[in-house]
Enzyme design. Structure first.
Site, PDB file in Angstrom:
ATOM      1  N   GLY A 181       0.739  -1.253   0.000  1.00 44.32           N
ATOM      2  CA  GLY A 181       0.000   0.000   0.000  1.00 44.32           C
ATOM      3  C   GLY A 181       0.766   1.300   0.000  1.00 44.32           C
ATOM      4  N   GLY A 183       2.664   2.682  -2.375  1.00 39.41           N
ATOM      5  CA  GLY A 183       2.922   3.249  -3.694  1.00 39.41           C
ATOM      6  C   GLY A 183       2.099   4.485  -3.993  1.00 39.41           C
ATOM      7  N   CYS A 186      -1.198   3.503  -5.563  1.00 36.07           N
ATOM      8  CA  CYS A 186      -1.840   2.356  -4.912  1.00 36.07           C
ATOM      9  C   CYS A 186      -2.881   2.865  -3.924  1.00 36.07           C
ATOM     10  CB  CYS A 186      -0.804   1.505  -4.186  1.00 36.07           C
ATOM     11  SG  CYS A 186      -1.495   0.073  -3.339  1.00 36.07           S
TER      12      CYS A 186
END
Length: 347
Positions: A181, A183, A186
């Site tokens: 998570g 990114g 993301c």
């Protein structure tokens, strides 16, 4: 249900404390590292940064460009075997040694990877990539891959906790990819409520992996060169970059024009854009866990690579590390509530 009271930290929560240094210049810093991997037995030397296996980052063109900086590229899994063959026919041996072949965990993915690896023995890296490395199927696939490719260096993920970092290593992975998570494109954390602050994940997983003779790659969460330095300082052996390498001529994203200005599309690999492109849309039983953004065109990736490497060298000089290998043991993190003076950031 239970609550863990320990505070977990991301890159934005810390700075690296400066220390006495005998280095006279940033040019004195050696960024190249040499690794011998646990299972493959392969020895590799280079700058341990990896372009992410996203179809708007991990392209053949990116691999060609970054090989000149001794940087790896995890080429995305959506190229056909024929496209791989064409690339291999034109790429030098030096480029191929900086390439990772990405794969999912389906039977079709496995068979395709078998064909790609058979094209050239210089392809020594396999990157097994799933969003959730906590499934038994993932661990079983790692074991299957190790049995099939005993001399290939296998990178597998993603996980964020020490106990699960050990599982892929015990099953045959040389390197474990760490991050759920963090990114830039993301949305897993907001869609699912699941995740782990990246710096703490790196510190905890590095400790677990190194105890078994394995290695880790910090995947996601870097927004600037200083974050790359923090990831290495926290114990990462490799750092994978997506958003920092997106939007360049070599990135492979679609170019759109708005009001006379050109932008490149960059999206997460679990986004609606990615699923529309590769699997015909978002399945009825799931939600998209990524977003699509428009980035101003950033020119050749070489300029960004130089900026990242320059920042990393400078970080090493501030703590007296003459080699990147020394950065971890010379790093002391301090918790902070501010990173920079932002008064002119909007200009």
């Amino acid at each position: 249900m239970r609550i863990e009271e320990d505070l977990k930290l991301g890159f934005k929560d810390v700075l690296i404390r400066p220390k006495r240094s005998t280095l006279k210049s940033r040019s004195d810093v050696e960024l190249e590292r040499q690794f011998t991997f646990k299972y493959s037995g392969q020895t590799w030397s280079g700058v341990p940064i990896i372009a992410a296996n996203m179809d708007t980052v991990g392209t053949f063109e990116m691999a060609q460009a970054l090989a000149g900086f001794d940087i790896l590229t995890a080429v995305h899994k959506h190229y056909t075997v024929e496209e791989w063959a064409a690339f291999i026919n034109t790429a030098s041996a030096d480029v191929l040694k900086h390439v990772m072949v990405s794969t999912g965990t389906s039977d079709a993915d496995f068979e395709k990877t078998v064909q790609i690896l058979a094209l050239n023995p210089a392809l020594n890296f396999v990157c097994i990539d799933v969003a959730n490395g906590y499934s038994e199927h993932f661990v079983q696939f790692v074991a299957k891959a190790r049995e099939a490719w005993p001399t290939k260096t296998i990178c597998a993920g993603n996980v964020v906790t020490g106990e699960m970092c050990e599982e892929p290593i015990l099953s045959g992975a040389d390197i474990v990819k760490v991050g759920i998570g963090p990114g830039s494109v993301c949305t897993t954390r907001v869609k699912t409520g699941v995740g782990y602050p990246q710096l703490s994940a790196v510190i905890e997983c590095a400790d677990a992996a190194h105890g078994l003779g394995g290695m880790i790659v910090s995947d996601g969460g870097c927004t600037m060169p200083g974050d790359v330095a923090k990831a290495f300082g926290g114990g990462a052996d490799f750092v994978m970059l997506g958003g920092m390498l997106a939007g360049h001529e070599e990135s492979g994203g679609s170019v759109v024009e708005e009001n006379g200005e050109k932008f490149m599309l960059f999206y997460g690999m679990s986004s609606e854009s990615a699923m529309n492109r590769h699997v015909g849309g978002v399945a009825k039983y799931r939600a998209a866990e990524g977003k699509t953004v428009k980035l101003p065109l950033r020119g050749p990736v070489g300029n960004t690579a130089r900026d990242i490497l320059g920042g990393l060298r400078s970080a090493c000089t501030y703590v007296g590390a003459s080699r990147l290998k020394e950065l971890t043991k010379r790093t002391t993190f301090i918790r902070v509530q501010e990173q920079e003076n932002r008064i002119f950031n909007s200009l």
